[in-house]
Design an enzyme around this catalytic site. Sequence first.
Site, PDB file in Angstrom:
ATOM      1  N   SER A  55       0.851  -1.186   0.000  1.00  0.00           N
ATOM      2  CA  SER A  55       0.000   0.000   0.000  1.00  0.00           C
ATOM      3  C   SER A  55       0.883   1.230   0.000  1.00  0.00           C
ATOM      4  O   SER A  55       2.069   1.178   0.358  1.00  0.00           O
ATOM      5  CB  SER A  55      -0.883  -0.006   1.261  1.00  0.00           C
ATOM      6  OG  SER A  55      -1.482   1.256   1.481  1.00  0.00           O
TER       7      SER A  55
ATOM      8  N   TYR B 265      -2.495  -1.170  11.127  1.00  0.00           N
ATOM      9  CA  TYR B 265      -2.662  -1.635   9.742  1.00  0.00           C
ATOM     10  C   TYR B 265      -1.456  -1.223   8.906  1.00  0.00           C
ATOM     11  O   TYR B 265      -0.878  -2.027   8.155  1.00  0.00           O
ATOM     12  CB  TYR B 265      -3.943  -1.046   9.141  1.00  0.00           C
ATOM     13  CG  TYR B 265      -4.013  -1.142   7.637  1.00  0.00           C
ATOM     14  CD1 TYR B 265      -4.262  -2.355   7.003  1.00  0.00           C
ATOM     15  CD2 TYR B 265      -3.811  -0.003   6.839  1.00  0.00           C
ATOM     16  CE1 TYR B 265      -4.306  -2.443   5.621  1.00  0.00           C
ATOM     17  CE2 TYR B 265      -3.862  -0.083   5.463  1.00  0.00           C
ATOM     18  CZ  TYR B 265      -4.104  -1.305   4.857  1.00  0.00           C
ATOM     19  OH  TYR B 265      -4.139  -1.380   3.483  1.00  0.00           O
TER      20      TYR B 265
END
Length: 292
Positions: free
Chosen positions: A141, A154
């Site tokens: 990400s 996360y």
Amino acid sequence: MSGRSRAILLTGASSSTGMSSGTGRAAALRLHRAGWPVYATARRPEALADLAAEGIRVLHLDVNDEESMTAAVEKISAEHGAVGTLINNAAYSLNGTIGETPIDEVRSQFETNLFGLCRLTQLVLPGMRAQGGGRVVMMSSIFGQFATPGRGYYQATKHALEAVGDSLRLEVARDNIKVVLIEPSPVLGGFVPMSVADLGMTGQERTGLYDDFWKYFVDWHGAYRETDHPTGRGRMAVRAETVAKVIEKAVTSERPRIRYRIGVPSRLLPRMRWTIGDALFERFVRAFFPIP
């Protein structure tokens, strides 16, 4: 990849709210339509009924369940000799502050987003070595590059995934196994909270310290909910189909890149941080992202 298995094992193919950005489903469809034997997996195979209707093989696979992972790898190996490509896509986004999130929830986040992924990778490597090569695609990400308040755990899993991918790539290069990291900018509709109740923080200690922050957090993410006609920040986000197109490149390219950074934010921000330094970059984060 001539002479080796073309079978693709893809995790996290469902698009359940809060558990997927939809990229797994989009990638499964794109690769299947391009003629690849795709095995799309999820914790609940019934959630993949639309993919099965397209002719895609669907399997039960829970990255927190060793038995299900082993069974999936063995089934594909029995039918194709080995897993040719593993796409580690399964993940979810844990919302919560570093100080308030119960440590059991933190462990669950790492079990799904990192440890399960690592174990599944371990399971497919022997078959790849035996057939003389393979490919592992890691879905990272933009937040594997830096972190913001509210999703630090996360984002920590994505930072860890970056390290695992870089280390693994060097370890298996001699076996002709290629390892690729995908770093999308925010995906429209992906991991986007609809309300404070939708943040899934029922198990967290309620101190009231961050109530205003969480309301702003939800409002701020509204720009990424407008999937049809995004405005403002949403115009800088990417679509699941765009990410799937890049995943196809990572799978099919003879010489894939080490990293595919998708969208302007993912390409720009690492250079920006290197250019302006940590202090100024943090000022940018404070100005752009929700801050308590």
